[in-house]
Design a protein around this motif. Structure first.
Motif, PDB file in Angstrom:
ATOM      1  N   GLY A 176      96.724 -56.397  10.320  1.00 31.22           N
ATOM      2  CA  GLY A 176      95.613 -56.565  11.585  1.00 31.22           C
ATOM      3  C   GLY A 176      95.653 -58.228  11.828  1.00 31.22           C
ATOM      4  N   PRO A 177      94.686 -58.399  12.763  1.00 33.13           N
ATOM      5  CA  PRO A 177      94.225 -57.702  13.565  1.00 33.13           C
ATOM      6  C   PRO A 177      95.102 -57.035  14.558  1.00 33.13           C
ATOM      7  N   ILE A 221      96.150 -69.889   4.554  1.00 30.98           N
ATOM      8  CA  ILE A 221      96.439 -70.065   6.039  1.00 30.98           C
ATOM      9  C   ILE A 221      96.525 -68.778   7.062  1.00 30.98           C
ATOM     10  N   ASN A 222      96.839 -67.719   6.274  1.00 30.59           N
ATOM     11  CA  ASN A 222      97.122 -66.586   7.018  1.00 30.59           C
ATOM     12  C   ASN A 222      95.460 -66.092   7.430  1.00 30.59           C
ATOM     13  N   TRP A 223      94.664 -66.347   6.223  1.00 32.70           N
ATOM     14  CA  TRP A 223      93.388 -66.037   6.399  1.00 32.70           C
ATOM     15  C   TRP A 223      92.430 -66.751   7.778  1.00 32.70           C
ATOM     16  N   THR A 224      92.625 -67.900   7.466  1.00 33.61           N
ATOM     17  CA  THR A 224      92.417 -68.915   8.406  1.00 33.61           C
ATOM     18  C   THR A 224      92.587 -68.687   9.785  1.00 33.61           C
ATOM     19  N   ARG A 225      93.847 -68.324  10.158  1.00 28.24           N
ATOM     20  CA  ARG A 225      94.502 -68.029  11.501  1.00 28.24           C
ATOM     21  C   ARG A 225      93.876 -66.701  12.045  1.00 28.24           C
ATOM     22  N   ARG A 226      93.830 -65.917  10.997  1.00 30.05           N
ATOM     23  CA  ARG A 226      93.274 -64.685  11.471  1.00 30.05           C
ATOM     24  C   ARG A 226      91.755 -64.567  11.918  1.00 30.05           C
ATOM     25  N   SER A 275      88.984 -75.915  -0.338  1.00 27.19           N
ATOM     26  CA  SER A 275      89.067 -76.696   0.872  1.00 27.19           C
ATOM     27  C   SER A 275      89.819 -76.200   2.046  1.00 27.19           C
ATOM     28  N   LEU A 276      90.717 -75.313   1.714  1.00 30.71           N
ATOM     29  CA  LEU A 276      91.597 -74.601   3.022  1.00 30.71           C
ATOM     30  C   LEU A 276      90.553 -73.511   3.788  1.00 30.71           C
ATOM     31  N   VAL A 277      89.549 -73.083   3.019  1.00 28.13           N
ATOM     32  CA  VAL A 277      88.983 -71.925   3.948  1.00 28.13           C
ATOM     33  C   VAL A 277      87.550 -72.194   4.099  1.00 28.13           C
ATOM     34  N   HIS A 278      87.165 -73.094   3.317  1.00 26.17           N
ATOM     35  CA  HIS A 278      85.598 -73.577   3.613  1.00 26.17           C
ATOM     36  C   HIS A 278      84.539 -72.438   3.323  1.00 26.17           C
ATOM     37  N   ASP A 279      84.907 -71.575   2.342  1.00 27.56           N
ATOM     38  CA  ASP A 279      84.014 -70.570   2.011  1.00 27.56           C
ATOM     39  C   ASP A 279      84.104 -70.304   0.462  1.00 27.56           C
ATOM     40  N   VAL A 280      83.221 -70.397  -0.409  1.00 29.16           N
ATOM     41  CA  VAL A 280      83.549 -70.049  -1.703  1.00 29.16           C
ATOM     42  C   VAL A 280      84.011 -68.324  -2.151  1.00 29.16           C
ATOM     43  N   GLY A 281      83.217 -67.496  -1.571  1.00 29.55           N
ATOM     44  CA  GLY A 281      83.528 -66.185  -1.683  1.00 29.55           C
ATOM     45  C   GLY A 281      84.953 -65.759  -1.194  1.00 29.55           C
ATOM     46  N   THR A 282      85.284 -66.291  -0.137  1.00 32.60           N
ATOM     47  CA  THR A 282      86.475 -66.048   0.642  1.00 32.60           C
ATOM     48  C   THR A 282      87.526 -66.620  -0.415  1.00 32.60           C
ATOM     49  N   ALA A 283      87.457 -67.914  -0.648  1.00 24.88           N
ATOM     50  CA  ALA A 283      88.427 -68.648  -1.650  1.00 24.88           C
ATOM     51  C   ALA A 283      88.591 -67.935  -3.146  1.00 24.88           C
ATOM     52  N   LEU A 343      91.112 -81.369   9.601  1.00 33.58           N
ATOM     53  CA  LEU A 343      92.399 -81.092   9.995  1.00 33.58           C
ATOM     54  C   LEU A 343      93.093 -79.843  10.301  1.00 33.58           C
ATOM     55  N   GLU A 344      93.967 -79.426  11.001  1.00 30.71           N
ATOM     56  CA  GLU A 344      94.397 -78.289  11.064  1.00 30.71           C
ATOM     57  C   GLU A 344      94.932 -77.686   9.940  1.00 30.71           C
ATOM     58  N   VAL A 345      94.912 -76.326   9.580  1.00 34.63           N
ATOM     59  CA  VAL A 345      94.866 -75.772   8.119  1.00 34.63           C
ATOM     60  C   VAL A 345      96.199 -76.152   7.517  1.00 34.63           C
ATOM     61  N   GLN A 346      97.282 -76.226   8.291  1.00 34.18           N
ATOM     62  CA  GLN A 346      98.674 -76.576   7.696  1.00 34.18           C
ATOM     63  C   GLN A 346      98.819 -78.030   7.327  1.00 34.18           C
TER      64      GLN A 346
END
Lengths: 181, 325
Positions: free
Chosen positions: B219-220, A80-85, A35-43, A126-129
Motif C-alpha cells: 500500500g497505500p 526511501i520507501n518508508w519516507t515516500r509512503r 538520518s534518513l527517516v528522522h525518527d528513532v522508533g521507525t529507524a 535534502l530529498e531522501v534519495q
C-alpha cells in the motif's frame, strides 16, 4: 556423533561471528537510518527488519564479508520507501535558515555542537534519495556501489550526489569558510 | 570559491562523514542489536513444532452449554469475506511493523469501535448440518481489551463480552448470564484466541495471535476514495498455527484504524472458513456496555462457569455457582 559435534561447534562459531557482526554494524546502520527517516522508533523497526531478512539468508550470503553493503542497501531502500509512503513531514526544529556563525567567539564545544546541528538540518533538507547518496558516499562506498544500492545508473547517481553536495555546501557555507576540512 | 568548487565539495563529504561517525558513536544501538539477535536466535534454535492438539474435554453436562457457546462464538467471530485492494508498491515487512505501531496508537485511544463480523465456512468444513459450524454474523463493539458482541448463529442469539476486569461473560437471554471465572491465560486455546481477536487489541493481536506470522505491507492503495494500507500476515516458514493460516488487515492510512480484518481459519490443518471484521461505527458507548449487567434483566440468574479442563487430581467443576443480580 563426532560429525554432529563438529557441525554443532561450527554452527555455534558461525552464530557467534554473526552476533559480533550485528553488534559491530548496528550503530552505523541505525545512525544512517535515523538520518534518513528522522525518527528513532521507525529507524529501529526498519533496521531490525533489514537485519532479519539478511540473517534469514545467512546460509546464502557471506555476511561477514559482504554483509555491510547488503545491509546498507536494504536499509536505504526500506527508508526511501518508508519516507515516500509517508507524507513528507519535517519537524519545525528541522527547518532552519541557512547556518550562520555566531558573532561572539564561541567556545570549541559550542561551535562543534552548532556545526553538528547545522549538518543535521542541512541533511534533513535534502530529498531522501540525495541524502542517501551523499551519506553512503561519506560512509566510504564508491559511486558504483552507491548506484548499485539505489538501483540507479551511475550518471544519475553522480547527478544526485553533485546536487546534494552543492546544496550542503550552500547551507554550510559559514563553516566551510572557517574550516574547509 | 563557489559552491561547486572541488575543495568545498570534498569538505562537505568530510563534514558529513564526521557527522555520521559521531552520530553512530552517540547512538545506543545495544537494544536494537539485542532485539535482532534475539529474533534471529529464536528462529534458528526454537523447535519448530506445531501447537499440540488440546485434549478432548469431557465437561459436566451443566458446563457443556457454556463451552459450546464459547466455541460457537469463537467460530462465529472468527472472520470473513475477502477484500483485496490494489497492490502496487513494493512489499515491506518493515513498513508493516511501522503501520502496525501506528495502528496500536490509534486503537489505544478512548474510542469504542463497532465491527460487523461475518463467518463464511469453507465448503469442505461445513456440510450444512451442524448449525454451530455454519455461517454466522455478529456485531462487535470493542475498546482496548474490552469487547461485547451480539452473535447470531443459525437460530441462536447470544451476547458475549469481556469487561474491564478481563472477565469473559455470555448471555443467552435477558434472564440468564454466565461469567467465566478463568483468567485469559487459562482459557481453552480457541476461546482465548477468539478473545484476543475480538478485542482487536494491538499489540495482543500482533504479538500473540500473529506471533508466528511474517507481516508484510502492500500500500497505500485506494479503495472507494479512501487510502488504505494492507498488511498481510502469513505463517513464517516452518511455523504452524492451530487455528489460523493467514490474516489480512486493511488499515485507514489517515486514521490508522483497522477498517477490515480477515482471518483465514483452519481446523486440524484444513481450511475452516474466513472471518471478516468490517468497521461500521465509532462512538463512545461507555464502560457499562462491556459488563454483563448491562445486557441482562434485573434479577437475572448469573452462573459462574469454569472453562478450564479438570485435572485428574481435582474434582470437575460440574456445578456452576448460581446467583442473582
Amino acid at each position: 556423533m563426532e560429525a554432529d559435534l563438529a557441525e554443532t561447534t561450527q554452527s555455534k562459531s558461525d552464530r557467534d561471528a554473526l552476533n559480533s557482526w550485528v553488534s559491530e554494524t548496528c550503530p552505523a546502520a541505525l545512525a544512517y537510518a535515523i538520518s534518513l527517516v528522522h525518527d528513532v522508533g521507525t529507524a529501529e523497526d526498519l533496521v531490525h527488519d533489514c537485519y532479519g531478512r539478511l540473517l534469514e539468508k545467512a546460509d546464502q550470503y557471506d555476511l561477514l564479508q559482504d554483509g555491510r553493503p547488503l545491509l546498507f542497501k536494504a536499509i536505504t531502500n526500506a527508508c526511501i520507501n518508508w519516507t515516500r509512503r509517508k507524507s513528507p513531514v519535517v519537524g519545525l526544529d528541522r527547518v532552519a535558515p541557512p547556518a550562520t556563525r555566531r558573532d561572539s567567539a564561541p567556545e570549541h564545544a559550542l561551535m562543534y555542537r552548532e556545526l553538528e546541528e547545522a549538518i543535521g538540518v542541512a541533511l534533513a533538507e535534502l530529498e531522501v534519495q540525495q541524502r542517501a547518496v551523499v551519506e553512503l558516499q561519506a560512509l566510504g562506498h564508491s559511486l558504483v556501489e552507491v548506484a548499485e544500492m539505489l538501483e540507479l545508473s551511475q550518471s544519475n547517481t553522480r547527478v544526485l550526489l553533485h546536487r546534494a553536495r552543492k546544496q550542503l555546501a550552500r547551507r554550510l557555507q559559514p563553516f566551510l569558510e572557517e574550516n574547509p576540512k | 570559491m563557489n559552491d561547486s568548487h572541488p575543495d568545498k565539495l570534498e569538505a562537505v563529504d568530510h563534514l558529513v562523514a564526521r557527522y555520521l561517525h559521531r552520530q553512530a558513536e552517540q547512538i545506543d544501538a545495544t537494544r536494537l542489536a539485542a532485539r535482532v539477535r534475539a529474533q534471529w536466535l529464536s528462529s534458528t534454535t526454537e523447535p519448530q513444532m506445531s501447537t499440540p492438539p488440546t485434549k478432548e474435554r469431557s465437561p459436566a453436562p451443566s458446563r457443556r452449554w457454556a463451552q459450546r457457546a464459547a466455541w460457537a462464538v469463537a467460530t462465529t467471530l472468527l472472520l470473513f469475506a475477502g477484500f483485496i485492494g490494489g497492490r502496487h508498491l513494493a512489499s515491506s515487512s518493515a513498513s508493516a511493523a511501522v503501520i502496525l505501531r501506528d495502528v496500536h496508537s490509534a486503537h489505544l485511544q478512548d474510542v469504542d469501535r463497532c465491527y460487523r463480523v461475518q463467518f463464511a465456512p469453507d465448503p469442505k468444513y461445513w456440510d450444512g448440518k451442524n448449525q454451530f459450524k455454519g455461517p454466522s454474523e455478529s456485531v462487535l463493539w470493542t475498546r482496548g481489551d474490552r469487547f461485547w458482541a451480539d452473535v447470531q448463529i443459525a437460530k441462536i442469539r447470544l451476547l458475549i463480552g469481556r469487561d474491564e476486569e478481563g472477565t469473559l461473560w455470555a448471555s443467552p437471554s435477558p434472564s440468564k448470564g454466565i461469567r467465566f471465572t478463568d483468567r485469559l491465560s487459562d482459557l481453552p486455546e480457541e476461546v482465548e484466541f477468539a478473545c484476543r481477536v475480538n478485542s482487536m487489541s494491538l499489540p495482543a493481536l500482533v504479538e500473540d495471535v500473529l506471533a508466528d506470522f511474517d507481516l508484510r505491507s502492500h500500500g497505500p492503495s485506494s479503495h472507494a476514495g479512501a487510502a488504505t494500507n494492507l498488511v498481510w500476515a502469513n505463517l513464517k516458514p516452518g511455523r504452524s498455527h492451530r487455528l489460523l493460516s493467514t490474516a489480512l488487515l486493511e488499515i485507514d492510512a489517515r486514521s490508522d484504524v483497522i477498517m477490515r480484518l480477515v482471518l483465514w481459519t483452519i481446523d486440524e490443518g484444513e481450511p475452516k472458513g474466513t472471518i471478516t471484521f468490517t468497521l461500521i461505527d465509532s462512538d463512545t458507548i461507555g464502560d457499562a456496555q462491556y459488563r454483563l449487567e448491562a445486557h441482562v434483566d434485573a434479577g437475572a440468574t448469573i452462573e459462574r462457569h469454569d472453562l478450564t479442563r479438570p485435572t485428574p487430581a481435582s474434582p470437575p467443576a460440574a456445578s456452576p455457582t448460581n446467583g442473582k443480580l
